[in-house]
Design an enzyme around this catalytic site. Structure first.
Site, PDB file in Angstrom:
ATOM      1  CE  LYS A 186     -15.448  39.473  29.987  1.00  0.00           C
ATOM      2  NZ  LYS A 186     -14.537  39.799  28.888  1.00  0.00           N
ATOM      3  N   GLY A 235     -10.247  38.978  30.555  1.00  0.00           N
ATOM      4  CA  GLY A 235      -8.994  38.273  30.832  1.00  0.00           C
ATOM      5  C   GLY A 235      -7.769  39.107  30.479  1.00  0.00           C
ATOM      6  N   GLY A 263      -9.603  34.353  28.887  1.00  0.00           N
ATOM      7  CA  GLY A 263      -9.228  33.827  27.567  1.00  0.00           C
ATOM      8  C   GLY A 263      -7.717  33.710  27.371  1.00  0.00           C
ATOM      9  CG  ASP A 288     -17.261  40.034  26.194  1.00  0.00           C
ATOM     10  OD1 ASP A 288     -16.842  40.413  27.300  1.00  0.00           O
ATOM     11  OD2 ASP A 288     -16.643  40.196  25.129  1.00  0.00           O
ATOM     12  CE  LYS A 304     -14.461  43.828  25.414  1.00  0.00           C
ATOM     13  NZ  LYS A 304     -14.585  42.562  26.109  1.00  0.00           N
TER      14      LYS A 304
HETATM   15  C1  X2W Z   1     -14.080  31.740  26.625  1.00  0.00           C
HETATM   16  C2  X2W Z   1     -14.223  31.927  28.131  1.00  0.00           C
HETATM   17  C3  X2W Z   1     -13.257  32.939  28.707  1.00  0.00           C
HETATM   18  C4  X2W Z   1     -13.486  34.336  28.159  1.00  0.00           C
HETATM   19  C5  X2W Z   1     -12.692  31.126  26.289  1.00  0.00           C
HETATM   20  O1  X2W Z   1     -12.558  29.906  26.283  1.00  0.00           O
HETATM   21  O2  X2W Z   1     -11.765  31.925  26.061  1.00  0.00           O
HETATM   22  C6  X2W Z   1     -15.523  30.764  24.902  1.00  0.00           C
HETATM   23  O3  X2W Z   1     -14.996  31.400  24.008  1.00  0.00           O
HETATM   24  P1  X2W Z   1     -12.186  36.697  28.013  1.00  0.00           P
HETATM   25  O4  X2W Z   1     -10.903  37.016  28.691  1.00  0.00           O
HETATM   26  O5  X2W Z   1     -13.307  37.548  28.448  1.00  0.00           O
HETATM   27  O6  X2W Z   1     -12.064  36.630  26.515  1.00  0.00           O
HETATM   28  N1  X2W Z   1     -15.156  30.886  26.185  1.00  0.00           N
HETATM   29  C7  X2W Z   1     -16.635  29.819  24.593  1.00  0.00           C
HETATM   30  O7  X2W Z   1     -14.460  34.688  27.514  1.00  0.00           O
HETATM   31  O8  X2W Z   1     -12.487  35.195  28.539  1.00  0.00           O
END
Ligand code: X2W
Length: 266
Positions: A18, A21, A51, A169, A224
């Site tokens: 994984k 972001g 994210g 995650d 996480k």
């Molecule tokens: C996340 C998806 C992206 C994510 C969001 O919208 O931010 C939910 O929270 P990172 O960079 O790993 O935090 N979806 C439902 O998880 O990105």
């Protein structure tokens, strides 16, 4: 999870990686080099986040965004932006960069060929946010056995075809479980779990609970490690947290914090 089976038919262990972001646009050359080495030993699947990109774009568009227990409340407008960023910008950028390093990456999202089927967690409080229930592991097997590296954006469809946003995650943990992966690796912006600035190389599910109580593990690291703990099973014996600004594989070992369940049973 209904479509759970081991894959692929390459005789190698499967590793789900994984990429968070927070690190996606700052991955080092050493990271890509060691990823290429890692792929000589393992069959790999990448799941990425995005994210910060979603939040920045929502802010630019003056669309409100809030998180409830680490999950983004996702209205239809928020989902539209999440799709643009995850499936469009981030997946395209990452797949392109991996291919520049010769890694044979194929960009996918959970909408493709029933790759990820989810159920809505709680439409009233969270909106269009899903929990993965099924993974089309057959699609991943076809790609991996032909030498491709699947790169998955965390979006899914419900059984009735509603599009949902999924925490990356949790998506990685669900994909690792469904695919019968032996290892799950979270790549983030710190080299692992740190205590007073020093890396903790090994820890267990039990110790993690104590580290959270003691405040050593805090903030974004809590969801996480909690997803790491849900992924541990007699089959998936190791979850690792590592940093993307360094090599992640050296002398046959994955570097970072290794989390194991004490007795080998989650
Ligand atoms: C996340 C998806 C992206 C994510 C969001 O919208 O931010 C939910 O929270 P990172 O960079 O790993 O935090 N979806 C439902 O998880 O990105």
């Amino acid at each position: 999870m209904t479509m759970s089976k081991s894959m692929p038919a390459t005789g190698r262990e499967t590793l789900v990686i994984k990429l968070g972001g927070s690190i996606l646009y700052r991955l080092s050359p050493q990271f890509f080099m060691s990823l290429a080495d890692l792929m000589k030993e393992y069959s790999a699947v990448i799941v990425h986040g995005g994210g910060p990109e979603i939040t920045n774009t929502l802010n630019r568009l003056n669309i409100e965004t809030t998180f409830i227990n680490g999950q983004r409340k996702t209205t239809e407008k928020v989902l539209e932006v999440a799709e643009m960023m995850l499936k469009g910008k981030v997946n395209g950028h990452l797949t392109g960069t991996l291919n520049e390093h010769g890694l044979n990456a194929v960009g996918l999202c959970g909408y493709d060929a029933g790759l990820l089927t989810a159920s809505l967690i709680d439409r009233e409080s969270l909106g269009l946010v899903g929990d993965i229930e099924e993974v089309n592991t057959a699609l991943l097997t076809v790609l991996i056995s032909e030498g491709y590296l699947p790169v998955i954006a965390p979006l899914a469809l419900t059984k009735d075809g509603t599009k949902v946003n999924v925490n990356a995650d949790l998506a990685a943990a669900a994909i690792a479980k469904a695919a019968g992966a032996e290892k799950l690796l979270y790549v983030t912006d710190v080299p692992g779990i740190l205590h007073e600035g020093k890396l903790i190389p090994d820890t267990t599910a039990e110790e993690i609970k104590q580290l959270i109580t003691d405040g050593v593990i805090s903030g974004g690291m809590i969801p996480k490690v909690n997803s790491a703990l849900t992924a541990l099973s007699p089959h998936l014996k190791e979850v690792m947290i590592t940093g993307g600004q360094q090599a992640i594989f050296k002398d046959g070992c994955i570097l970072g914090t290794k989390i194991k369940d004490k007795g080998g049973v989650a």
